[in-house]
Enzyme design. Structure first.
Site, PDB file in Angstrom:
ATOM      1  N   GLU A 135       0.824  -1.208   0.000  1.00  0.00           N
ATOM      2  CA  GLU A 135       0.000   0.000   0.000  1.00  0.00           C
ATOM      3  C   GLU A 135       0.861   1.261   0.000  1.00  0.00           C
ATOM      4  O   GLU A 135       1.795   1.355   0.809  1.00  0.00           O
ATOM      5  CB  GLU A 135      -0.915  -0.001   1.226  1.00  0.00           C
ATOM      6  CG  GLU A 135      -1.997   1.055   1.158  1.00  0.00           C
ATOM      7  CD  GLU A 135      -3.033   0.883   2.265  1.00  0.00           C
ATOM      8  OE1 GLU A 135      -4.237   0.973   1.968  1.00  0.00           O
ATOM      9  OE2 GLU A 135      -2.631   0.669   3.424  1.00  0.00           O
ATOM     10  N   GLY A 273       1.453  -0.299  11.096  1.00  0.00           N
ATOM     11  CA  GLY A 273       0.956  -1.104  12.199  1.00  0.00           C
ATOM     12  C   GLY A 273       0.539  -2.465  11.697  1.00  0.00           C
ATOM     13  O   GLY A 273       0.876  -3.499  12.266  1.00  0.00           O
ATOM     14  N   ASN A 277      -4.423  -7.309   3.980  1.00  0.00           N
ATOM     15  CA  ASN A 277      -4.463  -8.241   2.852  1.00  0.00           C
ATOM     16  C   ASN A 277      -5.502  -9.330   3.135  1.00  0.00           C
ATOM     17  O   ASN A 277      -5.403 -10.017   4.157  1.00  0.00           O
ATOM     18  CB  ASN A 277      -3.092  -8.899   2.660  1.00  0.00           C
ATOM     19  CG  ASN A 277      -1.958  -7.898   2.744  1.00  0.00           C
ATOM     20  OD1 ASN A 277      -1.899  -6.935   1.999  1.00  0.00           O
ATOM     21  ND2 ASN A 277      -1.060  -8.124   3.685  1.00  0.00           N
ATOM     22  N   HIS A 307      -9.419  -3.688  13.628  1.00  0.00           N
ATOM     23  CA  HIS A 307      -9.343  -2.690  12.546  1.00  0.00           C
ATOM     24  C   HIS A 307      -9.097  -3.388  11.210  1.00  0.00           C
ATOM     25  O   HIS A 307      -9.803  -3.151  10.218  1.00  0.00           O
ATOM     26  CB  HIS A 307      -8.227  -1.700  12.878  1.00  0.00           C
ATOM     27  CG  HIS A 307      -7.903  -0.702  11.822  1.00  0.00           C
ATOM     28  ND1 HIS A 307      -8.084   0.650  11.983  1.00  0.00           N
ATOM     29  CD2 HIS A 307      -7.392  -0.840  10.565  1.00  0.00           C
ATOM     30  CE1 HIS A 307      -7.704   1.283  10.891  1.00  0.00           C
ATOM     31  NE2 HIS A 307      -7.263   0.399  10.007  1.00  0.00           N
ATOM     32  N   GLU A 308      -8.084  -4.269  11.187  1.00  0.00           N
ATOM     33  CA  GLU A 308      -7.767  -4.965   9.939  1.00  0.00           C
ATOM     34  C   GLU A 308      -8.908  -5.899   9.528  1.00  0.00           C
ATOM     35  O   GLU A 308      -9.187  -6.060   8.331  1.00  0.00           O
ATOM     36  CB  GLU A 308      -6.463  -5.747  10.074  1.00  0.00           C
ATOM     37  CG  GLU A 308      -5.261  -4.909  10.468  1.00  0.00           C
ATOM     38  CD  GLU A 308      -5.049  -3.684   9.603  1.00  0.00           C
ATOM     39  OE1 GLU A 308      -5.294  -3.753   8.378  1.00  0.00           O
ATOM     40  OE2 GLU A 308      -4.660  -2.636  10.148  1.00  0.00           O
ATOM     41  N   HIS A 311     -11.605  -4.170   7.717  1.00  0.00           N
ATOM     42  CA  HIS A 311     -11.216  -3.916   6.326  1.00  0.00           C
ATOM     43  C   HIS A 311     -11.647  -5.035   5.376  1.00  0.00           C
ATOM     44  O   HIS A 311     -11.751  -4.806   4.173  1.00  0.00           O
ATOM     45  CB  HIS A 311      -9.698  -3.781   6.217  1.00  0.00           C
ATOM     46  CG  HIS A 311      -9.185  -2.402   6.447  1.00  0.00           C
ATOM     47  ND1 HIS A 311      -9.712  -1.287   5.842  1.00  0.00           N
ATOM     48  CD2 HIS A 311      -8.144  -1.946   7.224  1.00  0.00           C
ATOM     49  CE1 HIS A 311      -9.034  -0.213   6.222  1.00  0.00           C
ATOM     50  NE2 HIS A 311      -8.078  -0.592   7.063  1.00  0.00           N
ATOM     51  N   GLU A 330     -10.354   3.471   5.667  1.00  0.00           N
ATOM     52  CA  GLU A 330      -9.603   3.704   6.894  1.00  0.00           C
ATOM     53  C   GLU A 330     -10.451   4.303   8.016  1.00  0.00           C
ATOM     54  O   GLU A 330     -10.330   3.906   9.179  1.00  0.00           O
ATOM     55  CB  GLU A 330      -8.382   4.580   6.620  1.00  0.00           C
ATOM     56  CG  GLU A 330      -7.331   3.932   5.735  1.00  0.00           C
ATOM     57  CD  GLU A 330      -6.801   2.596   6.269  1.00  0.00           C
ATOM     58  OE1 GLU A 330      -7.057   2.258   7.441  1.00  0.00           O
ATOM     59  OE2 GLU A 330      -6.130   1.892   5.499  1.00  0.00           O
TER      60      GLU A 330
END
Length: 858
Positions: A135, A273, A277, A307-308, A311, A330
């Protein structure tokens, strides 16, 4: 290379012309181990086959690839001359057919900057570890592609790796005949494809879910780290939070996790952090704790895991069209991470951390000259790289929290569910989300968006209280103000809380009203007639995004009784407001330090306490008048040592104060305490001086000349690991020597031999607030080299150097003038570079205003 910095206009033109049907990528990573022949970079073979359609047969376009060499290029069976069509970052594609096949055979370079295919050699055992990080646009460093988020496609990866290695990618993989082959992915963007390879320590688990209609979802779970970190790897806790998060998002999103397996890799020398993927999330390995840490660290890791995971829906399933709408992933992931943390895990006080830490990041970013609307104007990839900032993450998440209060939680979540159903595996813009939220809430989302997403700046809300003769409230109003540079006044849904002391001496809320604040002054009619408050908290419960101010009575109450506030969220909000006042030169730094020394020892929330430590240190270093700086430092160090000795045996507070003592140590007594704790001649009951704490104690000793190179080498001998080497480099760079500083400068500025992690460690050690005179000569050198560094080095290293070496400790009008002179002379410099310098200048100017405020306090 001129073509590396893809522009938005180029991306739009290419997206209108091309549609991608699929990729087949073959990587040969066997060159990662063994000796490296030749003077150039160590490389690996990358063969990519891309099938794509062209809306205008006969047109021309280009593919993206950053590689030292291209062996061959074939378009629709026609061999092209690499020397003619490849310029180092782009492959020219002319005379395209309606349906096309491009095959590119290239030699791509392993990275030492954390961008592309990063290669790490573990000093402990010599093992090699690889992982990718792309990214916003570094997949082109590993395989040829169309590097923009709206050209989604399915991918098939196959990888040849050294014998004994395991390889992971987004899909499930199998090893046969020496080749790892991975299942085809769903349509995803280039920047979230991933390969992780090496002798990683790997732990497995599984997740099951039965939905109301009886269907069963089973997700294989995996977690991995370097073998050297395996003894410290608490995979059970990682899996616990993962399962709690999957349950939470399935409950609220009504869309099953769409990417099959769920692996999580904790990898070395990571720039971020973590990265979302799909099926293969990567994290920085510092989330594996080698020593004792507070619950704030475990909470922080859990928040990042969630958080991930958010996503997977916001960003991976539905992806923004271009980086202008980076917030669509985000901001949502930042909000949903905190939302799930509180709703699904043991960290039920997560909103306190959000109010205290995440919003502090947002408030700072929103007052910089580079502030921008949440939905930003991203002209190119360099802009995109810098917009992974406090606005896109923390302000965006704060705004979404405000939206939930404005529209209602049920309407917000129903809007998310419709958004996923309509746009699964597609790309969206701002309007796509607003339209579903308008459907579900009945609110005018266009007006809300204009106020909150399309304008920049932070408002201040201050209470005005008029009392009657009998001591009750006659009128309570909220005054809203905005900065001259960003004059927008916004609609705020706020709760206004009234607090007073009780007979027991505590400070408690006795009345509260929720209201919509509009315009410059809003009367809160519901609070008329209430008993006179000793403290008015305008953003009680932290519903909106604003800077909270206090009336005179409230500020006087906080000076005397901040520690008596029993509500931990209210306390955190007051601390945050007081810190903003300090940064805005409305509260002298000495007063803030005094409040910390008086009340921080009573703080029950460990995350808030650690934030107070960081703020107090910053107040002493940056905002205290220079003539009082030494005394402020001594005062802080003495107070910290006193609190350390008073803290409960073995408590988190004890550990936090021990680390703070190391950070503010400045006198002989401080160094003697640290040295005696290190060598064991003094022991504090309950305080375990583990290896991480040993390095924390050694850095200030090195920085003040109390630990020399021989002593640091001895410590490395007892901790000769990757982590130990980073600490060792930082401590060596911290030593107060002209020769040391010159060597550090040469290693970072004049050479690219250090990896990203060691660049970071060297810069952190180089810049010591106690060494202002020693660092003074580097202010002029900084301005002489930054444009060259920006041009020659990768953007990540460029950012690290420009931010980390800015002469912030040379806090004088002369440095401010030198910064202005550089900006005036470099109006044509890269906009991203100018932005970094402008931000550093703003921090410096703010520090000087704070010092003037502190000096004027008498």
């Amino acid at each position: 290379m001129p073509g590396e910095n893809l522009t938005r206009d180029e991306a739009r033109e290419r997206a209108a012309l091309l549609s991608v049907d699929g990729y087949e990528v073959s990587l040969d990573l066997r060159s990662a181990t063994g000796e490296h022949d030749g003077d150039g970079p160590r490389t690996f073979r990358s063969v990519t086959t891309v099938r794509f359609r062209c809306a205008e047969p006969g047109a021309s376009s280009f593919a993206d690839l950053i590689a030292p060499a291209v062996t061959s290029v074939s378009l629709n069976g026609r061999d092209l001359d690499p020397g003619q069509v490849f310029d180092g970052s782009r492959i020219l594609l002319e005379d395209l057919a309606a349906e096309n096949e491009l095959v590119v055979d290239a030699q791509c370079a392993y990275s030492r900057t954390g961008e592309g295919m990063h290669r790490f050699v573990d000093p402990e055992d010599g093992e090699v570890y690889l992982y990718t990080q792309y990214e916003p646009a570094d997949a082109r460093r590993v395989f040829a592609n169309f590097e923009q988020p709206d050209l989604k496609a399915p991918y098939r990866f196959e990888v040849r790796a050294p014998e004994g290695w395991t390889v992971w990618s987004n899909g499930v993989g199998d090893l046969a005949d020496g080749v790892w082959r991975f299942a085809e992915t769903k349509p995803i963007s280039t920047y979230i494809t991933c390969v992780v390879a090496g002798p990683y320590h790997y732990v497995t688990d599984h997740y099951e879910r039965v939905f109301e209609d009886g269907t069963r979802l089973e997700i294989p779970l995996g977690a991995m780290c370097r073998k050297g970190l395996a003894p410290h790897f608490d995979a059970d806790d990682v899996f616990l939070v993962t399962k709690q998060g999957l349950d939470f998002f399935h409950d609220h999103f009504d869309h099953p996790y769409p990417f099959g397996k769920y692996d999580q890799a904790f990898v070395p020398e990571y720039n971020l952090g973590a990265m979302e993927n799909p099926g293969m999330v990567t994290f920085r390995e510092e989330f594996i704790f080698r020593g004792k840490v507070t619950q704030a660290s475990y909470e922080g890791r859990a928040n990042v895991i969630l958080h991930e995971m958010a996503h997977m829906w916001f960003g991976d399933l539905v992806t923004m069209e271009w980086w202008d709408d980076l917030w669509l992933k985000e901001s949502f992931a930042d909000f949903m991470g905190a939302f799930a943390l509180v709703g699904a895990t043991r960290f039920t006080d997560g909103w306190i951390t959000f109010a205290n830490r995440r919003k502090a990041w947002a408030y700072r970013a929103d007052q910089l000259p580079s502030t921008h609307p949440v939905t930003a104007d991203i002209r190119d990839l360099q802009d995109a790289k810098l917009n992974f900032d406090g606005i896109t993450y923390a302000k965006g998440a704060s705004v979404l929290k405000q939206l939930v209060a404005y529209a209602g939680q049920d309407a917000f979540l129903e809007g998310a569910r419709r958004y996923f159903k309509r746009h699964a595996y597609g790309n969206t813009r701002l309007g796509d989300l607003l339209s579903v939220l308008e459907e579900t809430s009945g609110r005018d989302m266009a007006a809300w968006s204009r106020a909150w997403l399309e304008t920049a700046g932070v408002n201040s809300l201050t209470p005005q209280v008029l009392l009657r003769a009998d001591g009750t409230v006659d009128e309570l109003a909220v005054v809203q103000e905005a900065a001259e540079s960003h004059p927008e006044l916004r609609p705020h849904r706020v709760a206004v809380g009234l607090y007073r002391r009780t007979a027991a001496g505590t400070l408690e809320r006795y009345a509260q009203a929720e209201t919509d604040v509009e315009g410059p002054r809003t009367v809160v009619a519901e609070l008329a007639g209430a008993d006179a408050p000793e403290l008015v908290l305008v953003n009680d419960d932290d519903l909106t995004y604003c800077k909270t101010r206090f009336d005179d009575t409230s500020l006087a109450t906080l000076r005397e009784a901040l520690g008596d506030l029993t509500d931990p969220l209210a306390r955190a909000l007051c601390w945050s407001a007081l810190w903003n006042m300090t940064r805005d030169a409305l509260l002298p730094a000495r007063d803030f330090i005094g409040l910390v020394l008086r009340f921080a020892g009573r703080e029950t929330d460990i995350g808030v306490l650690q934030m107070l430590h960081a703020w107090a240190e910053s107040a002493a270093v940056h905002y205290t008048a220079p003539e009082r700086r030494e005394a402020a430092g001594r005062r802080l160090a003495e107070g910290a040592a006193e609190q350390l000795r008073a803290a409960g045996e073995g408590s988190e507070q004890q550990l936090a104060w021990a680390r703070f003592v190391a950070r503010v140590a400045c006198a002989e007594a401080d160094f003697e305490l640290l040295a005696s704790l290190l060598d064991g001649t003094e022991k504090l009951p309950g305080l375990e001086v583990d290896q991480e704490l040993r390095w924390a104690f050694l850095e200030p000793l090195a920085a003040h000349g109390a630990a020399d190179e021989k002593r640091l080498d001895e410590e490395l001998a007892r901790d000769d690991t990757a982590s130990g080497r980073r600490h060792h480099v930082r401590c060596l760079a911290a030593r107060p020597s002209e020769a040391v500083k010159a060597q550090c400068w040469a290693q970072v500025v004049e050479s690219d031999a250090l990896s990203n992690a060691l660049v970071e460690a060297t810069i952190a050690g180089f810049a010591q607030p106690s060494q202002r005179e020693l660092l003074a000569p580097y202010a002029e050198k900084y301005f002489a080299v930054i444009e060259r560094v920006w041009t020659e080095r990768s953007i990540q290293i460029g950012m690290d150097v420009v931010r980390g070496l800015f002469p912030s400790y040379e806090d004088s009008e002369e440095t401010l003038d030198a910064t202005d002179a550089w900006l005036a002379a470099h109006e044509d410099a890269a906009p991203a570079l100018r932005r970094l310098v402008l931000e550093a200048r703003d921090d410096l100017a703010r520090a000087l205003r704070g010092q003037a405020c502190d000096a004027a306090a008498g």
